[in-house]
Write an enzyme that holds these catalytic residues in place. Structure first.
Site, PDB file in Angstrom:
ATOM      1  N   GLY A  94       0.808  -1.218   0.000  1.00  0.00           N
ATOM      2  CA  GLY A  94       0.000   0.000   0.000  1.00  0.00           C
ATOM      3  C   GLY A  94       0.835   1.259   0.000  1.00  0.00           C
ATOM      4  N   LEU A 119       0.272   3.589  -2.145  1.00  0.00           N
ATOM      5  CA  LEU A 119       0.565   3.379  -3.566  1.00  0.00           C
ATOM      6  C   LEU A 119       1.071   4.642  -4.244  1.00  0.00           C
ATOM      7  CD1 LEU A 119      -2.537   1.184  -4.545  1.00  0.00           C
ATOM      8  CD2 LEU A 119      -0.281   0.433  -3.760  1.00  0.00           C
ATOM      9  N   HIS A 174       3.899   1.427  -8.124  1.00  0.00           N
ATOM     10  CA  HIS A 174       2.912   0.348  -7.967  1.00  0.00           C
ATOM     11  C   HIS A 174       1.944   0.347  -9.146  1.00  0.00           C
ATOM     12  CE1 HIS A 174       3.773   1.291  -3.561  1.00  0.00           C
ATOM     13  NE2 HIS A 174       4.070   0.007  -3.633  1.00  0.00           N
ATOM     14  N   GLN A 197      11.597  -4.063 -10.227  1.00  0.00           N
ATOM     15  CA  GLN A 197      13.072  -4.166 -10.164  1.00  0.00           C
ATOM     16  C   GLN A 197      13.644  -3.362  -8.994  1.00  0.00           C
ATOM     17  OE1 GLN A 197      15.215  -2.922 -13.776  1.00  0.00           O
ATOM     18  NE2 GLN A 197      16.876  -2.318 -12.395  1.00  0.00           N
ATOM     19  N   ASP A 207      13.076  -3.616  -6.005  1.00  0.00           N
ATOM     20  CA  ASP A 207      13.484  -4.590  -4.991  1.00  0.00           C
ATOM     21  C   ASP A 207      14.123  -5.781  -5.708  1.00  0.00           C
ATOM     22  OD1 ASP A 207      12.156  -3.416  -2.415  1.00  0.00           O
ATOM     23  OD2 ASP A 207      10.648  -3.264  -3.977  1.00  0.00           O
ATOM     24  N   SER A 266       7.262   4.176  -1.064  1.00  0.00           N
ATOM     25  CA  SER A 266       6.268   4.589  -0.055  1.00  0.00           C
ATOM     26  C   SER A 266       6.944   5.289   1.107  1.00  0.00           C
ATOM     27  CB  SER A 266       5.513   3.364   0.466  1.00  0.00           C
ATOM     28  OG  SER A 266       4.936   2.659  -0.607  1.00  0.00           O
ATOM     29  N   ARG A 267       8.242   5.007   1.310  1.00  0.00           N
ATOM     30  CA  ARG A 267       8.938   5.600   2.454  1.00  0.00           C
ATOM     31  C   ARG A 267       9.449   7.014   2.151  1.00  0.00           C
ATOM     32  NH1 ARG A 267      10.493   0.042   2.967  1.00  0.00           N
ATOM     33  NH2 ARG A 267      10.083  -0.795   5.048  1.00  0.00           N
TER      34      ARG A 267
HETATM   35  P1  AMP Z   1       5.919  -2.513  -1.726  1.00  0.00           P
HETATM   36  O1  AMP Z   1       4.555  -1.925  -1.549  1.00  0.00           O
HETATM   37  O2  AMP Z   1       7.018  -1.584  -1.364  1.00  0.00           O
HETATM   38  O3  AMP Z   1       6.034  -3.875  -1.082  1.00  0.00           O
HETATM   39  O4  AMP Z   1       6.082  -2.761  -3.282  1.00  0.00           O
HETATM   40  C1  AMP Z   1       5.163  -3.541  -3.985  1.00  0.00           C
HETATM   41  C2  AMP Z   1       5.712  -3.797  -5.366  1.00  0.00           C
HETATM   42  O5  AMP Z   1       5.916  -2.560  -6.039  1.00  0.00           O
HETATM   43  C3  AMP Z   1       7.085  -4.504  -5.328  1.00  0.00           C
HETATM   44  O6  AMP Z   1       7.139  -5.466  -6.375  1.00  0.00           O
HETATM   45  C4  AMP Z   1       8.038  -3.362  -5.572  1.00  0.00           C
HETATM   46  O7  AMP Z   1       9.265  -3.763  -6.145  1.00  0.00           O
HETATM   47  C5  AMP Z   1       7.235  -2.510  -6.538  1.00  0.00           C
HETATM   48  N1  AMP Z   1       7.749  -1.131  -6.546  1.00  0.00           N
HETATM   49  C6  AMP Z   1       8.034  -0.357  -5.468  1.00  0.00           C
HETATM   50  N2  AMP Z   1       8.555   0.819  -5.856  1.00  0.00           N
HETATM   51  C7  AMP Z   1       8.607   0.789  -7.217  1.00  0.00           C
HETATM   52  C8  AMP Z   1       9.055   1.693  -8.218  1.00  0.00           C
HETATM   53  N3  AMP Z   1       9.569   2.889  -7.902  1.00  0.00           N
HETATM   54  N4  AMP Z   1       8.948   1.326  -9.512  1.00  0.00           N
HETATM   55  C9  AMP Z   1       8.436   0.112  -9.856  1.00  0.00           C
HETATM   56  N5  AMP Z   1       7.998  -0.793  -8.952  1.00  0.00           N
HETATM   57  C10 AMP Z   1       8.089  -0.469  -7.652  1.00  0.00           C
END
Ligand code: AMP
Length: 280
Positions: free
Chosen positions: A31, A33, A37, A150, A152, A188-189
């Site tokens: 979340g 978002l 995302h 990518q 992560d 998100s951070r």
């Molecule tokens: P998270 O909510 O941080 O667990 O991320 C959920 C998904 O979104 C994971 O597959 C992340 O790698 C992807 N994600 C997070 N930040 C980005 C970004 N800046 N660009 C593309 N995908 C992202």
């Protein structure tokens, strides 16, 4: 968009959709978002008939209780963004629904050396938490295709290994990193950065870019040193900045045509990670 909070309701819905021969795409998130995302949702929509997004702040992958407690949870706005992106289904369970009070983690110990370096070293147990939650979510949603960022990179290698072992029918998609105009990888951070920190947060990207722009046998090692000195001194607290093999994440000692440069650093109270793929 249909919202499910109970696993069995989502399962029954997906099973019915599968009898209609629909391709199910899945985008797991925590979340808060942003466009990163949403780019995964868009990619899933291109390939699949029905896109499921999950929002679940997974307690077992956090190393610090304060990070878990302070993790942003703007669910109303997230729902609005998902509707705008024409996501079909949101799965938003509570902690009890997925863990039922049992926080025992699956182990990623034997996934290979790559789980123990970089993020694995900085965040002990983190990938066990990732494997645990991804395993649960894949088992509930049973998607045909899944979309991960990518951003992560190491998590993607872990998820690919889990898929190869437990869910061989699932097709994995690696999606590019969405960035702010100045290059900072969306996260998100990032809202935790104060204005001074935000002004220099893109130095992490600039350091990676300098290595990418000098990706050749003669200059790559100098570029790595130079980038660190130029961009990642104080106030950054650098955790790692290194060039690795794309699959094993072994740190390169000799030049290779293809590699990945990865970095993690803390700025104030915010931990930033980023990476770039390298190829000549
Ligand atoms: P998270 O909510 O941080 O667990 O991320 C959920 C998904 O979104 C994971 O597959 C992340 O790698 C992807 N994600 C997070 N930040 C980005 C970004 N800046 N660009 C593309 N995908 C992202």
């Amino acid at each position: 968009m249909i919202l499910f909070q109970k696993s069995k309701d989502l399962q029954a819905f997906i099973e019915k959709k599968k009898t209609e021969n629909l391709q199910i795409g899945f985008v797991p998130t925590m979340g808060a978002l942003h466009q990163g995302h949403l780019s995964l949702i868009r990619a899933a929509k291109q390939d699949c008939d029905l896109v499921v997004c999950s929002i679940f702040v997974n307690p077992t992958q956090f190393n610090q209780i304060s990070d878990l407690e302070n993790y942003p949870r703007p669910i109303e706005n997230d729902i609005k963004l998902l509707i705008e992106a024409q996501c079909d289904v949101l799965f938003h369970p509570d902690v009890n629904e997925l863990y039922g009070g049992n926080f025992a983690k699956d182990s990623s110990e034997d996934y290979g050396r790559f789980v123990h370096v970089l993020e694995g070293e900085s965040r002990p147990g983190h990938f066990d938490g990732v494997v645990t939650i991804v395993n649960k979510l894949f088992s509930i949603c049973k998607p045909h295709q899944v979309y991960f960022g990518q951003k992560d990179y190491q998590q993607c290698l872990v998820v690919k290994t889990l898929i190869a072992r437990e869910f061989p029918a699932i097709q994995f998609h690696l999606c590019p990193i969405e960035r702010e105009a100045d290059g900072l990888a969306m996260s998100s951070r990032n809202i935790r950065l104060n204005s001074q920190e935000r002004n220099i947060a893109n130095h992490l990207y600039k350091a990676l870019e300098l290595v990418q722009n000098n990706w050749n046998k003669e200059h790559w090692q100098d570029a790595l040193t130079h980038a660190k000195e130029m961009y990642l001194g104080a106030p950054f607290k650098l955790e790692y900045f290194c060039v690795c093999d794309q699959e094993s994440l072994e740190e390169l000692t000799d030049f290779k045509a293809e590699a990945v440069v990865l970095a993690a650093a803390t700025l104030g109270n915010t931990r930033l990670i980023d990476n770039l793929l390298l190829r000549i």
